[in-house]
Design a protein around this motif. Structure first.
Motif, PDB file in Angstrom:
ATOM      1  N   PHE A  88      -6.881 -31.914  80.799  1.00 31.89           N
ATOM      2  CA  PHE A  88      -7.879 -32.432  81.743  1.00 31.89           C
ATOM      3  C   PHE A  88      -9.036 -31.436  81.893  1.00 31.89           C
ATOM      4  CE2 PHE A  88      -9.208 -33.194  86.307  1.00 31.89           C
ATOM      5  CZ  PHE A  88      -9.887 -34.371  86.044  1.00 31.89           C
ATOM      6  N   ALA A  89      -8.684 -30.142  81.963  1.00 30.27           N
ATOM      7  CA  ALA A  89      -9.726 -29.109  82.082  1.00 30.27           C
ATOM      8  C   ALA A  89     -10.639 -29.135  80.852  1.00 30.27           C
ATOM      9  CB  ALA A  89      -9.081 -27.739  82.245  1.00 30.27           C
ATOM     10  N   ILE A  90     -10.047 -29.304  79.662  1.00 32.16           N
ATOM     11  CA  ILE A  90     -10.849 -29.367  78.431  1.00 32.16           C
ATOM     12  C   ILE A  90     -11.799 -30.572  78.485  1.00 32.16           C
ATOM     13  CG2 ILE A  90     -10.736 -29.782  75.918  1.00 32.16           C
ATOM     14  CD1 ILE A  90      -8.145 -28.115  75.911  1.00 32.16           C
ATOM     15  N   GLN A  91     -11.283 -31.705  78.968  1.00 30.84           N
ATOM     16  CA  GLN A  91     -12.122 -32.911  79.071  1.00 30.84           C
ATOM     17  C   GLN A  91     -13.288 -32.691  80.031  1.00 30.84           C
ATOM     18  OE1 GLN A  91     -10.648 -34.187  76.249  1.00 30.84           O
ATOM     19  NE2 GLN A  91     -11.626 -35.984  77.086  1.00 30.84           N
ATOM     20  N   VAL A  92     -13.006 -32.018  81.157  1.00 29.33           N
ATOM     21  CA  VAL A  92     -14.062 -31.779  82.149  1.00 29.33           C
ATOM     22  C   VAL A  92     -15.133 -30.850  81.568  1.00 29.33           C
ATOM     23  CG1 VAL A  92     -14.567 -30.720  84.384  1.00 29.33           C
ATOM     24  CG2 VAL A  92     -12.597 -32.219  84.156  1.00 29.33           C
ATOM     25  N   VAL A  93     -14.696 -29.756  80.950  1.00 29.75           N
ATOM     26  CA  VAL A  93     -15.659 -28.770  80.419  1.00 29.75           C
ATOM     27  C   VAL A  93     -16.486 -29.386  79.287  1.00 29.75           C
ATOM     28  CG1 VAL A  93     -15.861 -26.565  79.200  1.00 29.75           C
ATOM     29  CG2 VAL A  93     -14.308 -26.770  81.135  1.00 29.75           C
ATOM     30  N   THR A  94     -15.815 -30.034  78.315  1.00 26.02           N
ATOM     31  CA  THR A  94     -16.568 -30.624  77.191  1.00 26.02           C
ATOM     32  C   THR A  94     -17.433 -31.784  77.685  1.00 26.02           C
ATOM     33  OG1 THR A  94     -14.634 -31.962  76.639  1.00 26.02           O
ATOM     34  CG2 THR A  94     -14.948 -29.941  75.374  1.00 26.02           C
ATOM     35  N   PRO A 150     -19.667 -20.389  70.007  1.00 29.45           N
ATOM     36  CA  PRO A 150     -20.123 -21.782  69.883  1.00 29.45           C
ATOM     37  C   PRO A 150     -20.761 -22.303  71.167  1.00 29.45           C
ATOM     38  CG  PRO A 150     -17.887 -21.567  69.083  1.00 29.45           C
ATOM     39  CD  PRO A 150     -18.243 -20.266  69.703  1.00 29.45           C
ATOM     40  N   LEU A 151     -20.191 -21.877  72.309  1.00 26.43           N
ATOM     41  CA  LEU A 151     -20.727 -22.327  73.600  1.00 26.43           C
ATOM     42  C   LEU A 151     -22.172 -21.835  73.777  1.00 26.43           C
ATOM     43  CD1 LEU A 151     -20.036 -23.722  76.292  1.00 26.43           C
ATOM     44  CD2 LEU A 151     -19.328 -21.516  77.168  1.00 26.43           C
ATOM     45  N   TYR A 152     -22.408 -20.559  73.426  1.00 27.68           N
ATOM     46  CA  TYR A 152     -23.761 -20.004  73.532  1.00 27.68           C
ATOM     47  C   TYR A 152     -24.714 -20.737  72.586  1.00 27.68           C
ATOM     48  CZ  TYR A 152     -27.745 -17.047  72.675  1.00 27.68           C
ATOM     49  OH  TYR A 152     -29.029 -16.611  72.502  1.00 27.68           O
ATOM     50  N   ARG A 153     -24.261 -20.949  71.337  1.00 27.88           N
ATOM     51  CA  ARG A 153     -25.116 -21.612  70.351  1.00 27.88           C
ATOM     52  C   ARG A 153     -25.416 -23.047  70.778  1.00 27.88           C
ATOM     53  NH1 ARG A 153     -28.106 -21.176  67.583  1.00 27.88           N
ATOM     54  NH2 ARG A 153     -27.572 -21.974  65.543  1.00 27.88           N
ATOM     55  N   TYR A 154     -24.418 -23.703  71.390  1.00 35.07           N
ATOM     56  CA  TYR A 154     -24.586 -25.090  71.840  1.00 35.07           C
ATOM     57  C   TYR A 154     -25.668 -25.173  72.918  1.00 35.07           C
ATOM     58  CZ  TYR A 154     -23.239 -29.684  73.744  1.00 35.07           C
ATOM     59  OH  TYR A 154     -23.227 -30.983  74.181  1.00 35.07           O
ATOM     60  N   LEU A 155     -25.643 -24.193  73.830  1.00 35.07           N
ATOM     61  CA  LEU A 155     -26.558 -24.243  74.974  1.00 35.07           C
ATOM     62  C   LEU A 155     -27.900 -23.568  74.706  1.00 35.07           C
ATOM     63  CD1 LEU A 155     -24.004 -23.549  77.837  1.00 35.07           C
ATOM     64  CD2 LEU A 155     -25.150 -25.710  77.348  1.00 35.07           C
ATOM     65  N   ALA A 156     -27.969 -22.732  73.648  1.00 36.80           N
ATOM     66  CA  ALA A 156     -29.218 -22.016  73.367  1.00 36.80           C
ATOM     67  C   ALA A 156     -30.316 -23.007  72.995  1.00 36.80           C
ATOM     68  CB  ALA A 156     -28.992 -21.032  72.228  1.00 36.80           C
ATOM     69  N   PRO A 157     -31.569 -22.752  73.432  1.00 33.39           N
ATOM     70  CA  PRO A 157     -32.647 -23.687  73.096  1.00 33.39           C
ATOM     71  C   PRO A 157     -32.875 -23.757  71.589  1.00 33.39           C
ATOM     72  CG  PRO A 157     -33.509 -21.709  74.139  1.00 33.39           C
ATOM     73  CD  PRO A 157     -32.033 -21.625  74.237  1.00 33.39           C
ATOM     74  N   ALA A 158     -33.314 -24.918  71.121  1.00 37.10           N
ATOM     75  CA  ALA A 158     -33.576 -25.089  69.694  1.00 37.10           C
ATOM     76  C   ALA A 158     -34.721 -24.175  69.278  1.00 37.10           C
ATOM     77  CB  ALA A 158     -33.938 -26.541  69.407  1.00 37.10           C
ATOM     78  N   GLY A 159     -34.660 -23.616  68.066  1.00 38.92           N
ATOM     79  CA  GLY A 159     -35.695 -22.695  67.578  1.00 38.92           C
ATOM     80  C   GLY A 159     -37.039 -23.382  67.479  1.00 38.92           C
ATOM     81  N   GLY A 160     -38.121 -22.641  67.778  1.00 38.56           N
ATOM     82  CA  GLY A 160     -39.473 -23.219  67.747  1.00 38.56           C
ATOM     83  C   GLY A 160     -39.992 -23.429  66.345  1.00 38.56           C
TER      84      GLY A 160
END
Lengths: 142, 367
Positions: B48-54, A28-38
């Protein structure tokens, strides 16, 4: 099972579980940060024909990048990527010479995108387009 | 594995990691009668760590501009992949963190751990609680929804009851006469930079005090439950024959953290809008006051107290006195006994205080 064997089994299990959990959190972290598809298939840019006059160029956004339409003297229309093939700067249209110049390192291209001089290794990439009903549909094959 | 051992050895011969682990982890002994409530501190560090990261992840897409903030939050929820998850972890996480903080404070009170020589631990923890609610309050405005706008209007307005400087203070807080774009700028800076930095520093101070003074013993299961602190010279409270922090209590910490995460994620996945009234889903409109705007659940007792008293100043003063008494409790309660069942007056105050707080919250919710 002896103690050492049990300990090794539990450590392996824990490491495997931890790795799976880390991967589940990383996706999810990768998908969240990945650029939106063109959206390459749907990226058709429609430009009125009268916006590109003879001997002039029109720059626009196409498929998330910069592109240019040129109407050469004589009326021929050309669509090209405006991204210099050397280091990715955006080329400029030099009206007087009817050429493209990359201001970063003085790469020179013809109106058709062919390299005339300077460091660019390849010509500017052509983009398909279609002219219909007074509009230029960039991204559609004629 | 061999490579890992070589790496550990390489570091160890340079900075003495083994000695540090022995002193602070495996050789760090805790009282034998320690209980699960002592792991609330670790839960709070995780929260707190979760709050910082999110929070940092939300900063990637959030736009702190009054014209764009609501749209950016809507885009995070609907368009950005897993944006809903990041935002809900942050929003629900703040509520869960306040809940864990309250439980931590209540357990410290019940076990008499706030008593001397731990006055500074209590005081730093009390300030931390106030800072966390401050972070919640400032974060509440950022989505720029009707709820954000009007809850902030009401909250900042109550400061106006302070005599002489009240009006000026409200204007200073808001950056203008009304809540508006300047308020968003101020609250954004407070929420993402000022308050988290102070919280981080105070958490460090809190842990430093814990490390210097030593962990308190719970008063349960002991014959002598009086405070043995002599007050003549500094003495570290050691627990010879106690249980090691690593691995014994670390397992308890991890268990508690996973129980917390299970409860937290249950809300995120099964009742994600538990803390979101319907006003949270429409953009701020300074010309349309919604009916019955209410603050977050943990501010409801304060809200209801302000409503009970005929004068807002009196309501504020009562809350100020109550908070000051609570902050200074270890300086006022100087009795030696720590077991709650041997302290009837404390028990009445403790249970009465909780019931009053809960009563005001329910009253505030339904009023």
């Amino acid at each position: 099972m002896d103690n050492a064997g049990r300990r090794k089994f539990l450590v392996t299990l824990l490491a495997g579980g931890g790795a799976a959990a880390a991967a589940a959190a990383a996706w999810p972290l990768y998908r969240y940060l990945a650029p939106a598809g063109g959206g390459s298939a749907a990226a058709v840019v429609v430009i009125p024909e009268n916006e590109v006059n003879e001997g002039q160029a029109k720059f626009f956004q196409y498929a998330g990048s910069a592109a240019v339409l040129v109407r050469k003297r004589g009326g021929e229309l050309i669509a090209l990527s405006a991204v210099c093939t050397h280091l990715g700067c955006i080329v400029q249209w030099v009206n007087e010479k009817q050429e493209f110049l990359c201001p970063c390192h003085a790469g020179l291209y013809s109106a058709e995108g062919a390299v005339l001089s300077g460091p660019p290794p390849k010509p500017l990439a052509p983009i398909p387009f279609k002219v219909a009903g007074g509009t230029i549909r960039v991204g559609e094959v004629a | 594995m061999k490579l890992f051992r070589q790496l550990v050895n390489w570091i160890d011969v340079r900075i003495g990691v083994g000695e540090l682990v022995e002193k602070e982890l495996t050789g760090y002994l805790l009282p034998r009668n320690i209980n699960a409530w002592y792991s609330l501190g670790s839960i709070l560090l995780t929260a707190f760590a979760i709050q910082v990261v999110t929070g940092i992840l939300l900063l990637v897409y959030y736009v702190p501009d009054a014209d764009k903030a609501f749209a950016s939050v809507t885009a995070i929820m609907n368009n950005v992949p897993f944006g809903w998850l990041v935002r809900l972890l942050h929003a629900v996480g703040s509520n869960m963190m306040v809940l864990a903080l309250l439980l931590h404070m209540l357990s410290v009170l019940w076990m008499g751990s706030y008593k001397r020589p731990r006055e500074l631990n209590w005081l730093s923890g009390f300030i931390l609680f106030n800072l966390v609610t401050g972070a919640c309050l400032t974060g509440y405005l950022l989505p720029w929804s009707q709820l954000s706008f009007w809850a902030t209007t009401v909250a900042t307005n109550s400061v106006g009851a302070i005599p002489v400087v009240g009006g000026h203070l409200v204007e200073f807080l808001r950056g203008g006469k009304l809540v508006g774009a300047p308020t968003l700028g101020r609250f954004f800076a407070l929420h993402v930079a000022v308050i988290p930095l102070i919280i981080g520093a105070l958490v460090g101070a809190h842990l430093f005090l814990l490390q210097r003074i030593g962990v308190s013993s719970p008063p349960f299961g002991l014959d002598d439950t009086t405070n043995r602190w002599q007050g003549d010279v500094f003495r570290y409270e050691s627990h010879p024959g106690g249980i090691p922090f690593v691995p014994n209590y670390l397992l308890q910490d991890l268990t508690s953290i996973f129980v917390y995460l299970a409860c937290f994620l249950a809300v995120v996945f099964f009742d994600p809008y538990l803390f979101f009234p319907k006003e949270a889903f429409s953009p701020a409109n300074p010309y349309l006051t919604p009916a019955h705007i209410k603050p977050e659940w943990y501010f409801l007792p304060n809200y209801q107290t302000l409503k009970i008293f005929p004068s807002e100043l009196l309501g504020l003063a009562v809350q100020g006195v109550a908070m000051t008494l609570l902050a200074l409790l270890p300086f006022l309660d100087r009795g030696g006994e720590r077991h709650p069942l041997k302290r009837p007056l404390f028990r009445i105050g403790y249970v009465g205080g909780i019931l009053l707080w809960l009563g005001l919250m329910v009253w505030g919710h339904y009023s």
